[in-house]
Design a protein around this motif. Structure first.
Motif, PDB file in Angstrom:
ATOM      1  N   PHE A  53      39.252  40.960  32.219  1.00 27.39           N
ATOM      2  CA  PHE A  53      40.216  39.953  32.936  1.00 27.39           C
ATOM      3  C   PHE A  53      41.220  39.504  31.945  1.00 27.39           C
ATOM      4  CE2 PHE A  53      36.590  39.281  35.997  1.00 27.39           C
ATOM      5  CZ  PHE A  53      36.820  40.126  37.006  1.00 27.39           C
TER       6      PHE A  53
ATOM      7  N   ILE B  87      40.496  38.592  41.875  1.00 27.39           N
ATOM      8  CA  ILE B  87      39.428  39.747  41.767  1.00 27.39           C
ATOM      9  C   ILE B  87      39.526  40.617  43.058  1.00 27.39           C
ATOM     10  CG2 ILE B  87      37.191  40.368  41.230  1.00 27.39           C
ATOM     11  CD1 ILE B  87      37.021  37.584  39.908  1.00 27.39           C
TER      12      ILE B  87
ATOM     13  N   LEU C 223      31.055  42.009  36.680  1.00 27.57           N
ATOM     14  CA  LEU C 223      31.990  40.993  36.549  1.00 27.57           C
ATOM     15  C   LEU C 223      31.931  40.304  35.375  1.00 27.57           C
ATOM     16  CD1 LEU C 223      31.552  39.584  40.314  1.00 27.57           C
ATOM     17  CD2 LEU C 223      33.841  40.430  39.164  1.00 27.57           C
TER      18      LEU C 223
ATOM     19  N   CYS D 192      33.574  41.941  32.554  1.00 32.98           N
ATOM     20  CA  CYS D 192      35.249  41.952  32.880  1.00 32.98           C
ATOM     21  C   CYS D 192      35.480  40.399  32.179  1.00 32.98           C
ATOM     22  CB  CYS D 192      35.583  41.813  34.115  1.00 32.98           C
ATOM     23  SG  CYS D 192      35.502  43.495  34.764  1.00 32.98           S
ATOM     24  N   ALA D 193      34.638  39.420  32.255  1.00 32.61           N
ATOM     25  CA  ALA D 193      34.868  37.981  32.029  1.00 32.61           C
ATOM     26  C   ALA D 193      34.594  37.928  30.559  1.00 32.61           C
ATOM     27  CB  ALA D 193      33.860  37.078  32.891  1.00 32.61           C
TER      28      ALA D 193
ATOM     29  N   VAL E 136      34.403  33.225  36.159  1.00 31.63           N
ATOM     30  CA  VAL E 136      34.684  34.065  37.286  1.00 31.63           C
ATOM     31  C   VAL E 136      34.032  33.100  38.649  1.00 31.63           C
ATOM     32  CG1 VAL E 136      33.357  35.852  38.715  1.00 31.63           C
ATOM     33  CG2 VAL E 136      34.184  36.185  36.257  1.00 31.63           C
ATOM     34  N   SER E 137      34.893  33.049  39.648  1.00 29.03           N
ATOM     35  CA  SER E 137      34.468  32.373  40.898  1.00 29.03           C
ATOM     36  C   SER E 137      34.658  33.479  41.947  1.00 29.03           C
ATOM     37  CB  SER E 137      35.095  31.231  40.969  1.00 29.03           C
ATOM     38  OG  SER E 137      34.773  30.744  42.246  1.00 29.03           O
ATOM     39  N   ALA E 138      33.389  34.049  42.343  1.00 29.40           N
ATOM     40  CA  ALA E 138      33.359  35.198  43.295  1.00 29.40           C
ATOM     41  C   ALA E 138      32.398  34.777  44.361  1.00 29.40           C
ATOM     42  CB  ALA E 138      33.121  36.543  42.541  1.00 29.40           C
TER      43      ALA E 138
ATOM     44  N   SER F  12      41.535  43.621  38.699  1.00 25.48           N
ATOM     45  CA  SER F  12      42.007  41.956  38.855  1.00 25.48           C
ATOM     46  C   SER F  12      43.919  42.185  39.112  1.00 25.48           C
ATOM     47  CB  SER F  12      41.882  41.351  37.618  1.00 25.48           C
ATOM     48  OG  SER F  12      42.473  41.686  36.341  1.00 25.48           O
TER      49      SER F  12
ATOM     50  N   THR G 165      38.313  35.045  42.209  1.00 35.46           N
ATOM     51  CA  THR G 165      39.497  34.293  41.298  1.00 35.46           C
ATOM     52  C   THR G 165      38.987  34.431  39.741  1.00 35.46           C
ATOM     53  OG1 THR G 165      40.208  33.037  43.093  1.00 35.46           O
ATOM     54  CG2 THR G 165      41.095  32.829  40.677  1.00 35.46           C
ATOM     55  N   VAL G 166      39.840  34.898  39.121  1.00 38.15           N
ATOM     56  CA  VAL G 166      39.587  34.733  37.553  1.00 38.15           C
ATOM     57  C   VAL G 166      39.914  33.028  37.155  1.00 38.15           C
ATOM     58  CG1 VAL G 166      39.996  35.269  35.016  1.00 38.15           C
ATOM     59  CG2 VAL G 166      40.175  37.141  36.886  1.00 38.15           C
TER      60      VAL G 166
ATOM     61  N   PHE H 112      30.676  31.047  35.315  1.00 38.35           N
ATOM     62  CA  PHE H 112      30.237  32.141  35.865  1.00 38.35           C
ATOM     63  C   PHE H 112      29.805  32.014  37.273  1.00 38.35           C
ATOM     64  CE2 PHE H 112      28.422  36.249  36.815  1.00 38.35           C
ATOM     65  CZ  PHE H 112      29.331  37.085  36.643  1.00 38.35           C
TER      66      PHE H 112
END
Length: 544
Positions: free
Chosen positions: A363, A370, A436, A439-440, A450-452, A475, A500-501, A508
């Motif tokens: 990211f 995301i 994820l 990526c983070a 990360v907030s998913a 992203s 969202t990143v 996370f």
């Protein structure tokens, strides 16, 4: 041309297809080739100069079976013969017999056919690169593979039967009843856990199959000649083509557990994952090579694995228009009668037209959206989660839709061309949660959070850790999100914004129906980057 010939690597080709026992280690040591990457680099440069000079009509690497295979293959393809004098071959050990010279697999060597009268030009090019060249024989018109020692014939056979004329046959292949039973196993009890699944997630990140391989690739120089555009740790390595805007991307892939459970689908999956890894950096998949590792094919269930895997590889390569340019085979990989997992490793290369459009797996910026490309098909069979939590290799492996994979590739390449992606990463081992996290974390230097939230009518274990094929995490800046979703729809690729990143301090967080993962980024980094170093640096039994 190149390095001198030694005794290392003799019978390397046959050793690669040999059953081993506890007593095999010492006796096998002479068969291991001793490589020198810097000499190899000199030989590659010299070979390119030889080809450009026009002084040669043919050139071939000496791989398995050394001079024997190189000379016979070149003669067979050319419809000619070859005569070689063993005493003219530069050797680095005294007393080598013609048998040893012919079968040596010493590294950094090429067999070159020079135009008559231009031998000195070949020598001069090799000397420039501090390498050796020697005339060891000549091309003949009798179709024979003839070996001399001090002018005396010690071997004389037709060349063609060694290559294109060799016999072929098809054995009986029957799938193992044990594998059928494992594939049909009911996995319901392994998918019931709900609530906070962070503990399982951290365990998964520590698995050597998921954890960062940084400890390994940092042992080597990955920036020789400053041509590296994407270093190890992402989806594909990328090397610039000097003097152009273009680059070559390369990746290798295979999940032996999936091939074990369903050989044809597993091999197709290896090709598909390799292609996804290439498009994630912006490369068009172009061709593959392979490394087929199997047990004893004289056993019916092993032959079944080999046959089905090759058919699956062919089917996927046809769908993706990625020809098989070559490869090698290692059979009889068994120790005390127990075979390795069938492992058809796929090495795939792709072309990037503009290096400025390369994207990475990490990211890029807090605040980016995301987007999940592809769908979770709800399968947990053959997953890393099952192995890590239950030491179980079972269930139906994830299904594969080659047409959907091809459309996904095309969609991501279109997004890359329009420069609407900030990152892209293939979703594979460890499932959505592990992807994820990777990526983070990126390379560990500038991690983000990360907030998913993923709303799927699936068990949380499957949503978080299932390894369905045909998925990529991307992203994009919020201004480009609608365009990304529109391009996905244009190629019939399911897509949705899932989160969202965030900054690192936010941590996370992934929420799914009836389950979640919540962790600090420092805890993820320790699990992901620390696992393999902890394993490799741990004291052995004799040191404890």
């Amino acid at each position: 041309v190149g390095a001198r010939t030694g005794r290392d690597g003799i019978h390397g080709a046959t050793f690669a297809s040999e059953e081993l026992s506890e007593d095999s280690d010492e006796s096998s040591r002479p068969q291991v080739q001793v490589g020198d990457p810097f000499t190899e680099k000199l030989l590659l440069e010299a070979s390119l100069e030889l080809i450009a000079s026009g002084a040669i009509s043919g050139i071939q690497d000496m791989g398995a079976a050394g001079i024997t295979s190189s000379a016979s293959e070149m003669a067979g393809r050319g419809g000619s013969g070859v005569e070689l004098e063993m005493t003219d071959v530069p050797v680095r050990e005294d007393g080598m017999t013609p048998y040893e010279i012919l079968l040596s697999e010493s590294q950094e060597r090429m067999l070159v056919v020079a135009h008559p009268g231009r031998e000195d030009e070949v020598r001069e090019i090799l000397e420039k690169w501090e390498l050796e060249a020697a005339v060891i024989g000549q091309v003949t018109d009798d179709g024979k593979f003839r070996i001399l020692e001090n002018g005396n014939v010690v071997g004389d056979i037709p060349a063609l039967p060694l290559t294109d004329g060799c016999p072929t046959y098809e054995r009986e292949g029957i799938e193992s009843e044990e594998v059928i039973a494992l594939r049909e196993m009911d996995l319901t009890e392994h998918m019931t856990e709900e609530g906070d699944l962070t503990k399982d997630f951290l365990l998964l990140l520590r698995s050597p199959n998921v954890a960062s391989k940084r400890w390994i690739y940092e042992q080597y120089d990955t920036t020789v000649r400053t041509g590296t555009a994407v270093r190890p740790g992402g989806d594909s390595g990328v090397v610039r083509i000097r003097g152009t805007k273009r680059a070559i991307a390369a990746t290798t892939d295979c999940n032996g557990r999936l091939v074990y459970l369903e050989p044809r689908t597993g091999a197709m999956a290896a090709v598909a994952e390799a292609a996804r890894n290439l498009v994630c950096v912006g490369a068009l998949p172009t061709a593959i090579t392979n490394n087929l590792n199997f047990g004893n094919p004289l056993k019916t269930h092993i032959y079944y694995q080999l046959r089905e895997a090759v058919l699956g590889m062919r089917e996927a390569c046809s769908a993706f228009e990625t020809p098989v340019t070559g490869g090698n085979v290692s059979l009889f990989n068994e120790t005390d009668g127990k075979a390795i997992y069938p492992t058809p490793v796929i090495g795939m290369v792709g072309v990037i037209d503009d290096v400025s459009k390369i994207i990475h797996h990490a990211f890029k910026s807090a605040g980016d959206d995301i987007v999940l490309l592809g769908t979770n098909s709800g399968e947990i069979g053959g997953s890393e989660y099952l192995y890590v939590t239950s030491k179980l290799v079972a269930g139906n492996p994830p299904s594969l839709d080659l047409e959907a994979e091809r459309l996904l590739q095309q969609a991501v390449l279109k997004m890359n061309h329009e420069e609407v992606l900030n990152s892209a990463h293939d979703c594979s081992q460890g499932g959505l949660a592990a992807t994820l996290a990777e990526c983070a974390l990126g390379n560990g230097e500038t991690p983000l959070g990360v907030s998913a939230e993923v709303d799927e009518d699936l068990a949380p274990i499957v949503s978080l850790f299932g390894e369905s094929h045909g998925r990529i995490i991307a992203s994009t800046s919020p201004d480009n999100t609608e365009r990304v979703l529109a391009l996905a729809a244009l190629y019939d690729v399911p897509a949705k914004r899932i989160g969202t990143v965030t900054d690192m301090a936010s941590g996370f967080s992934i929420k799914v129906r009836s389950g979640s993962v919540q962790a600090r980024m420092t805890d993820l980094a320790e699990a992901y980057f620390g696992s393999i170093p902890n394993i490799m640096d741990a004291p052995t039994g004799s040191e404890a």
